[in-house]
Design an enzyme around this catalytic site. Structure first.
Site, PDB file in Angstrom:
ATOM      1  N   GLY A 127      -7.583   5.728   7.872  1.00  0.00           N
ATOM      2  CA  GLY A 127      -6.349   5.575   8.196  1.00  0.00           C
ATOM      3  C   GLY A 127      -5.486   6.725   8.335  1.00  0.00           C
ATOM      4  N   GLY A 129      -4.052   9.085   6.343  1.00  0.00           N
ATOM      5  CA  GLY A 129      -4.205  10.191   5.653  1.00  0.00           C
ATOM      6  C   GLY A 129      -5.526  10.654   6.073  1.00  0.00           C
ATOM      7  N   THR A 130      -6.439  10.002   6.363  1.00  0.00           N
ATOM      8  CA  THR A 130      -7.780  10.498   6.751  1.00  0.00           C
ATOM      9  C   THR A 130      -7.613  11.332   8.326  1.00  0.00           C
ATOM     10  OG1 THR A 130      -8.887   8.799   5.459  1.00  0.00           O
ATOM     11  CG2 THR A 130     -10.480   9.794   7.336  1.00  0.00           C
ATOM     12  N   ASP A 152      -3.544  -2.341   6.681  1.00  0.00           N
ATOM     13  CA  ASP A 152      -2.208  -2.151   6.917  1.00  0.00           C
ATOM     14  C   ASP A 152      -1.836  -2.376   8.167  1.00  0.00           C
ATOM     15  OD1 ASP A 152      -2.140  -1.614   4.040  1.00  0.00           O
ATOM     16  OD2 ASP A 152      -2.254   0.423   4.270  1.00  0.00           O
ATOM     17  N   ARG A 196       1.550  -1.158   2.509  1.00  0.00           N
ATOM     18  CA  ARG A 196       2.324   0.146   2.223  1.00  0.00           C
ATOM     19  C   ARG A 196       3.724  -0.108   2.877  1.00  0.00           C
ATOM     20  NH1 ARG A 196      -0.558   5.521   2.995  1.00  0.00           N
ATOM     21  NH2 ARG A 196      -0.485   4.521   5.301  1.00  0.00           N
ATOM     22  N   GLU A 247       4.458  -5.370  -0.310  1.00  0.00           N
ATOM     23  CA  GLU A 247       4.622  -4.577  -1.529  1.00  0.00           C
ATOM     24  C   GLU A 247       5.636  -3.435  -1.156  1.00  0.00           C
ATOM     25  OE1 GLU A 247       0.732  -2.567  -2.114  1.00  0.00           O
ATOM     26  OE2 GLU A 247       0.617  -1.571  -0.018  1.00  0.00           O
ATOM     27  N   ILE A 298      -8.089  -8.146  -3.131  1.00  0.00           N
ATOM     28  CA  ILE A 298      -9.029  -9.176  -2.436  1.00  0.00           C
ATOM     29  C   ILE A 298      -8.768  -9.279  -1.088  1.00  0.00           C
ATOM     30  CG2 ILE A 298      -9.178 -10.874  -4.390  1.00  0.00           C
ATOM     31  CD1 ILE A 298      -7.560 -12.612  -2.611  1.00  0.00           C
ATOM     32  N   GLN A 299      -7.638  -8.474  -0.173  1.00  0.00           N
ATOM     33  CA  GLN A 299      -7.260  -8.438   0.828  1.00  0.00           C
ATOM     34  C   GLN A 299      -8.204  -7.191   1.549  1.00  0.00           C
ATOM     35  OE1 GLN A 299      -2.524  -8.480   1.027  1.00  0.00           O
ATOM     36  NE2 GLN A 299      -3.081  -8.095  -0.934  1.00  0.00           N
TER      37      GLN A 299
HETATM   38  O1  F6P Z   1      -3.871   1.459   2.902  1.00  0.00           O
HETATM   39  C1  F6P Z   1      -4.411   0.349   2.224  1.00  0.00           C
HETATM   40  C2  F6P Z   1      -4.066  -0.063   0.891  1.00  0.00           C
HETATM   41  O2  F6P Z   1      -4.722  -1.180   0.209  1.00  0.00           O
HETATM   42  C3  F6P Z   1      -2.592  -0.309   0.895  1.00  0.00           C
HETATM   43  O3  F6P Z   1      -2.307  -1.554   1.367  1.00  0.00           O
HETATM   44  C4  F6P Z   1      -2.077  -0.237  -0.644  1.00  0.00           C
HETATM   45  O4  F6P Z   1      -0.988   0.186  -0.692  1.00  0.00           O
HETATM   46  C5  F6P Z   1      -3.132   0.956  -0.981  1.00  0.00           C
HETATM   47  O5  F6P Z   1      -4.090   0.880  -0.129  1.00  0.00           O
HETATM   48  C6  F6P Z   1      -3.743   0.831  -2.570  1.00  0.00           C
HETATM   49  O6  F6P Z   1      -4.408   2.059  -2.804  1.00  0.00           O
HETATM   50  P1  F6P Z   1      -5.381   2.144  -4.111  1.00  0.00           P
HETATM   51  O7  F6P Z   1      -6.796   1.823  -3.505  1.00  0.00           O
HETATM   52  O8  F6P Z   1      -5.414   3.593  -4.278  1.00  0.00           O
HETATM   53  O9  F6P Z   1      -4.853   1.446  -5.158  1.00  0.00           O
END
Ligand code: F6P
Length: 373
Positions: A127, A129-130, A152, A196, A247, A298-299
């Protein structure tokens, strides 16, 4: 076709999502069987590259992984080659050594690790960051192709990322199940989904699951609007309501709910907790019983949907096509239903959020969905 690439490496970075293995499979199979290119797999994203953990990938290694969730390579969302935390000991003023963490740029060492194995190009599946780190490595002279991953769906430059469809499917199934129990108990059920700073998962699963209220970061909400709507439904004889909340949603003038801050991560803020907060506020204001559910990881798990398997396979194949045609430092994208690519440097540091004039929001409003505004 003649091409200069003889060896590539592939890595999966950031939070995992369904379809990663389908991309690894497509890249590796196309490289080996179509072009005779050798493939290395880097373990655990940039962490494995920094720690020099990589191994050859064979055709056999990637057989039978198309429908497998997760990633056979492992992933990591806390490592950045440009800001890698290392402990240093310094002599304190009292003479006793002191420990402190400094952030080191180890990107040159990453480039050297790949050169030592004669790796000509890197396929970075990840995504924002990568891909931001990938753009930085490309500036160092590395040949890189990015493949857009994330549940996301917030990566700039592409209309869709693989993993999103599966996450929406999972969230929708959960909403369907929560509806029956909310109905039996005449409750307000607040369902928190990931995403996010973007409301894509909430919007899509909220519409697919018939959420009565959908709250997304792009449309700050007013608590009283949400409560009034739930009460109004009650007066219409609808004894329960489903609130789907992203979230990253926040009240007008309020802040997002932060679960934790992960030091040194390319994305240090971890969101979470809004559903529980909101359920309490709704219960207090409306005197209706409210419950909250955070769908969480789970998503990100499980087998990818057919759509994600197809998208991931197309993306992986396209990544190889770009490389063998001498194209580099681009992100494979899907634009208006067609595969293409954009420069990695354009993607770095950007987020694709839901446009507030989105036709989907209009459609949802037309079926009387409340966005809390
Ligand atoms: O970017 C994917 C994601 O699952 C976001 O939807 C979520 O906010 C975040 O990663 C959670 O990150 P971590 O695995 O560090 O808890």
């Amino acid at each position: 076709m003649a091409h200069k690439i003889k060896t590539i490496a592939v890595m999966t970075g950031g939070g995992d999502c369904p379809g990663l293995n389908a991309v690894i499979r497509a890249v590796t199979k196309a490289a080996i069987s179509k072009y005779g290119i050798k493939v290395w797999g880097i373990e655990d994203g940039y962490l494995g590259l920094i720690e020099k953990r990589l191994h050859p990938l064979s055709y056999e290694n990637v057989s039978h992984i198309l429908s497998l969730g997760g990633t056979i390579l492992g992933s990591n969302n806390t490592s950045n080659p440009f800001k890698y935390p290392v402990e240093s000991r310094t002599g304190g003023s009292t003479g006793s050594p002191q420990r402190k963490v400094i952030l080191k740029d180890v990107s040159d060492s990453c480039v050297r690790t790949l050169a030592a194995k004669k790796i000509d190009a890197l396929v970075c599946i990840g995504g924002d960051g990568t891909q931001t780190c990938a753009a930085g490595l490309a500036k160092k002279g590395l040949t890189v192709i990015g493949v857009p991953k994330t549940i996301d769906n917030d990566l700039w430059g592409t209309d869709v990322t693989f993993g999103f469809d599966t996450a929406v499917t999972t969230a929708t199934e959960a909403i369907d199940k929560l509806r029956t129990t909310a109905s039996s108990h005449h409750r307000v059920m607040v369902v928190e989904v990931m995403g996010r700073y973007a409301g894509w998962i909430a919007l899509h699963s909220g519409i697919a699951g018939g959420g009565d209220v959908i709250l997304i970061p792009e449309i700050p909400y007013r608590l009283e609007k949400v409560c009034d709507f739930v009460m109004k439904r009650n007066s219409w004889g609808k004894s329960y309501s489903i609130v789907v909340v992203a979230e990253g949603a926040k009240e007008v003038g309020g802040k997002m709910v932060v679960r934790e801050t992960v030091a040194y991560s390319p994305e240090p803020i971890r969101l979470g907790g809004i559903a529980s907060k909101l359920a309490g506020q709704i219960e207090q204001a409306t005197k209706l019983e409210a419950r909250s559910v955070t769908l969480g990881y789970i998503q990100r798990g499980g087998t990818p949907t057919p759509y994600d398997r197809i998208l991931a396979t197309s993306f992986g194949f396209e990544a190889m096509e770009l490389l063998v045609n001498g194209i580099k430092n681009r992100l494979v994208v899907m634009k208006n239903g067609k595969l293409s690519s954009v420069p990695l440097s354009q993607v770095a540091g950007k987020t694709r959020t839901v446009p507030i004039n989105s036709p989907l929001i209009k459609a949802a409003r037309a079926v009387n969905t409340c966005f809390g505004d």
